[in-house]
Design a protein around this motif. Structure first.
Motif, PDB file in Angstrom:
ATOM      1  N   THR A 193       0.839  -1.241  -0.047  1.00 44.95           N
ATOM      2  CA  THR A 193      -0.071  -0.162  -0.025  1.00 44.95           C
ATOM      3  C   THR A 193       0.866   1.187  -0.049  1.00 44.95           C
ATOM      4  OG1 THR A 193       0.103   0.355   2.424  1.00 44.95           O
ATOM      5  CG2 THR A 193      -1.539  -1.275   1.194  1.00 44.95           C
ATOM      6  N   HIS A 194       0.139   2.374   0.185  1.00 39.36           N
ATOM      7  CA  HIS A 194       0.963   3.588   0.240  1.00 39.36           C
ATOM      8  C   HIS A 194       2.036   3.576   1.425  1.00 39.36           C
ATOM      9  CE1 HIS A 194      -2.311   4.314   2.977  1.00 39.36           C
ATOM     10  NE2 HIS A 194      -1.573   5.233   3.649  1.00 39.36           N
ATOM     11  N   LEU A 195       1.679   2.859   2.664  1.00 42.62           N
ATOM     12  CA  LEU A 195       2.655   2.754   3.652  1.00 42.62           C
ATOM     13  C   LEU A 195       4.218   2.349   3.240  1.00 42.62           C
ATOM     14  CD1 LEU A 195       0.301   1.381   6.231  1.00 42.62           C
ATOM     15  CD2 LEU A 195       0.777   3.871   5.718  1.00 42.62           C
ATOM     16  N   SER A 196       3.997   1.154   2.395  1.00 38.97           N
ATOM     17  CA  SER A 196       5.292   0.693   1.744  1.00 38.97           C
ATOM     18  C   SER A 196       5.776   1.743   0.865  1.00 38.97           C
ATOM     19  CB  SER A 196       4.940  -0.687   1.241  1.00 38.97           C
ATOM     20  OG  SER A 196       4.893  -1.610   2.145  1.00 38.97           O
ATOM     21  N   GLY A 197       4.905   2.136   0.121  1.00 43.34           N
ATOM     22  CA  GLY A 197       5.504   3.009  -1.065  1.00 43.34           C
ATOM     23  C   GLY A 197       6.244   4.130  -0.440  1.00 43.34           C
ATOM     24  N   ILE A 198       5.708   4.786   0.670  1.00 42.75           N
ATOM     25  CA  ILE A 198       6.533   5.884   1.330  1.00 42.75           C
ATOM     26  C   ILE A 198       7.888   5.447   1.862  1.00 42.75           C
ATOM     27  CG2 ILE A 198       6.320   7.422   3.284  1.00 42.75           C
ATOM     28  CD1 ILE A 198       3.313   7.560   2.878  1.00 42.75           C
ATOM     29  N   VAL A 199       8.032   4.429   2.748  1.00 43.46           N
ATOM     30  CA  VAL A 199       8.975   3.855   3.079  1.00 43.46           C
ATOM     31  C   VAL A 199      10.111   3.699   2.010  1.00 43.46           C
ATOM     32  CG1 VAL A 199      10.112   1.997   4.538  1.00 43.46           C
ATOM     33  CG2 VAL A 199       8.271   3.131   5.250  1.00 43.46           C
ATOM     34  N   ILE A 200       9.728   2.908   0.858  1.00 43.38           N
ATOM     35  CA  ILE A 200      10.279   2.526  -0.365  1.00 43.38           C
ATOM     36  C   ILE A 200      10.977   3.935  -0.836  1.00 43.38           C
ATOM     37  CG2 ILE A 200      10.305   1.666  -2.856  1.00 43.38           C
ATOM     38  CD1 ILE A 200       8.114  -0.568  -2.002  1.00 43.38           C
TER      39      ILE A 200
END
Length: 258
Positions: free
Chosen positions: A99-106
């Motif tokens: 989700t966007h959560l992983s997208g932000i960390v990536i």
């Protein structure tokens, strides 16, 4: 827990999933990660972290040297590889339900990665918030050459952020934005980026519900762009006149896929 993590010298794996710690809890965990030098595995899925919470964790990872695995939404991210600490040229994360959560960390991790060349995120759910942070990373990263964001629901807003990143980025040569529902507005932002970007050679905009007017914007950009060699705009909503106008706008060396 955050205060304990700052001092704990032995814990290497921590699972906090399904605890609703929220952005404030993530802030404290992030602060702990900045000083903790033993934890290698952290599971934070189903915690209502939100964009702010993911940002706190992402910022902490720029300092933390030990965490190798982080799970925010059901799939563990390879943190050291994403940061370039354990150097790899290709990372495949397609179809992981990110989700966007992983997208932000990536995005936070790859911004300073000097070795990663190809990142595949297709068939995930990073949305426009994840795309916003990846767009910011593109403004900084000067190593990544291939980015696949196909079918991530980034929408017009996400396309705007990616487009803004492309206006500054000088390294990315291949970008797949197919099946992201960027619509006409998003296509116009990508068209604007193409006017100034002199690195991108392959672009896929297929299946994005792009209409005739936006195709005109892309055509105008292609008259100025001298580096793009392959453009796929299949499965959109272009009439015959718009397709002919695009053909007329590109030079004969461009592989235009309609």
């Amino acid at each position: 827990i955050g205060e304990a993590l700052k001092k704990n010298p032995v814990l290497i794996s921590l699972s906090l999933f399904h605890n609703s710690i929220g952005p404030e809890g993530a802030k404290h965990i992030g602060e702990a990660l900045k000083s903790n030098m033993v934890l290698t595995t952290l599971m934070l899925q189903w915690n209502l972290l939100g964009e702010k919470g993911a940002q706190h964790i992402g910022e902490a990872l720029k300092i933390n040297k030990m965490l190798t695995s982080l799970d925010l939404d059901g799939h563990a991210l390879p943190i050291l590889e994403l940061k370039g600490v354990s150097p790899v040229e290709t990372i495949e994360l397609q179809g992981k339900g990110l989700t966007h959560l992983s997208g932000i960390v990536i995005a936070s991790c790859i911004s300073s990665n000097l070795v990663l060349k190809s990142l595949n995120l297709n068939y995930n759910e990073i949305g426009n918030e994840g795309a916003q942070h990846i767009g910011e990373a593109l403004k900084i990263n000067d190593a990544l050459t291939t980015l696949n964001l196909m079918s991530n629901g980034i929408g017009a807003k996400g396309a705007q952020h990616i487009g803004e990143g492309l206006q500054i980025n000088k390294a990315l040569t291949t970008l797949n934005l197919a099946w992201n529902s960027i619509h006409n507005q998003g296509a116009q932002h990508i068209g604007k980026a193409l006017k100034s970007n002199m690195a991108l050679t392959t672009l896929d905009l297929g299946g994005n519900e792009i209409g005739d007017e936006s195709a005109q914007h892309i055509g105008e950009a292609l008259k100025k762009n001298t580096v793009l060699t392959t453009l796929s705009i299949r499965n959109n909503e272009l009439n015959d006149a718009a397709k002919e106008a695009l053909k007329a706008a590109v030079c004969t060396e461009v592989d235009l896929q309609l």
